[in-house]
Design an enzyme around this catalytic site. Structure first.
Site, PDB file in Angstrom:
ATOM      1  N   TYR A 161       0.832  -1.211   0.000  1.00 52.97           N
ATOM      2  CA  TYR A 161       0.000   0.000   0.000  1.00 52.97           C
ATOM      3  C   TYR A 161       0.866   1.260   0.000  1.00 52.97           C
ATOM      4  O   TYR A 161       0.618   2.203  -0.770  1.00 52.97           O
ATOM      5  CB  TYR A 161      -0.903  -0.037   1.230  1.00 52.97           C
ATOM      6  N   LYS A 165       0.997   4.123  -2.898  1.00 53.89           N
ATOM      7  CA  LYS A 165       0.660   5.511  -2.587  1.00 53.89           C
ATOM      8  C   LYS A 165       1.832   6.455  -2.854  1.00 53.89           C
ATOM      9  O   LYS A 165       1.628   7.616  -3.246  1.00 53.89           O
ATOM     10  CB  LYS A 165       0.213   5.614  -1.133  1.00 53.89           C
TER      11      LYS A 165
END
Length: 292
Positions: A161, A165
């Site tokens: 993640y 991002k």
């Protein structure tokens, strides 16, 4: 007349959480809102909320991770509202594991939704806006991407993640540099709010206060920034990463070249210990990784 009157905004992952908050706020400011979510009933529920308040919206459940899906979303929006002016790339997912426990599927699924999901609609719309600008039309368009504090600082058990991002931040910078000539801005937000993802990861932290005090985790707190970025007022702002939570807004200070030691010749590995220590001493200390 609202700040986004007659601007058409596509919001991905808008069936709940932050996306829903953005949809309601943008509709309240006069925008036509395309509520995209793979959970079609959730998307339709948000559209019903907008209709009940006198707003304009449509529901869409197409896949944002394919160009075909992106083209269908844009075609539906243009057919109903005539044009698309803003894309809010909000949809995301989690496959949290410590790095050594991640499977190939855990990695690929998060990259697919976050990175490819940010690519497909933005690429489809950017081509449309570029062609319009080259044809002499007026373009005042917005790409609003979604990063995270995890992408800015890293986060334990979220290497997939956090990497996705962080990639979105780099994508935003490149989009801003390449697309400015066509009347397109690109910015990203790193929001902190109560969503299905944060409630699953840290429910006690993000729960609504029972005493009636300011709810700093309410997704609606982030929505005003998204409304402003979607409006014509923000045309001079591009290539920025905003952090937003509660009543706080800040602009992240990203990677940049730090202190330099220049020898004027090739370094010997044996020389580098003291040099590196001196550079670290002169550098701004990084923020801690979340969870450490």
């Amino acid at each position: 007349m609202g700040m986004c009157d007659q601007r058409t905004v596509v919001i991905t992952g808008a069936g709940g959480g932050l996306g829903r908050a953005y949809a309601l706020a943008l509709a309240a400011e006069g925008a036509n809102v395309v509520v995209n979510d793979i959970r079609e009933p959730a998307a339709k529920a948000v559209v019903d909320e907008i209709f009940s308040s006198g707003g304009s919206a449509l529901a869409n459940a197409d896949d944002i991770t394919t160009i075909d899906g992106a083209q269908r979303i844009v075609a539906q929006a243009v057919d109903r509202f005539g044009e698309v002016h803003v894309l809010v790339n909000n949809a995301g997912n989690l496959r949290d594991r410590m790095f050594v426990n991640l499977s190939e599927e855990d990695w690929d699924e998060v990259m697919r939704v976050h990175l490819k999901g940010h690519f497909c609609l933005a690429n489809t719309l950017a081509k449309r806006w570029r062609d319009k600008a080259k044809g002499g039309g007026t373009v005042d368009a917005r790409l609003i991407n979604t990063s995270s504090g995890a992408g800015l600082q890293g986060s334990i058990a979220q290497s997939n993640y956090a990497t996705a991002k962080a990639g979105i931040c780099a994508l935003t910078l490149v989009q801003a540099a390449e697309l400015a000539r066509y009347g397109i801005t690109s910015n990203a937000i790193a929001p902190a709010a109560r969503t299905a993802m944060t409630e699953g990861a840290m429910p006690e932290v993000v729960k609504k206060p029972e005493d009636g005090s300011f709810d700093s985790w309410d997704p609606a707190n982030v929505a005003p920034l998204v409304v402003w970025l979607a409006s014509t007022e923000s045309r001079h702002v591009s290539g920025r990463i905003f952090e937003a939570s509660g009543g706080k807004i800040s602009i992240a200070d990203g990677w940049r070249t730090g202190p330099v030691e220049e020898k004027g010749a090739r370094w010997n590995p044996n020389e580098l210990g003291p040099v590196i220590e001196a550079l670290i001493e002169r550098s701004v200390q990084p923020q801690k990784v979340y969870g450490t």
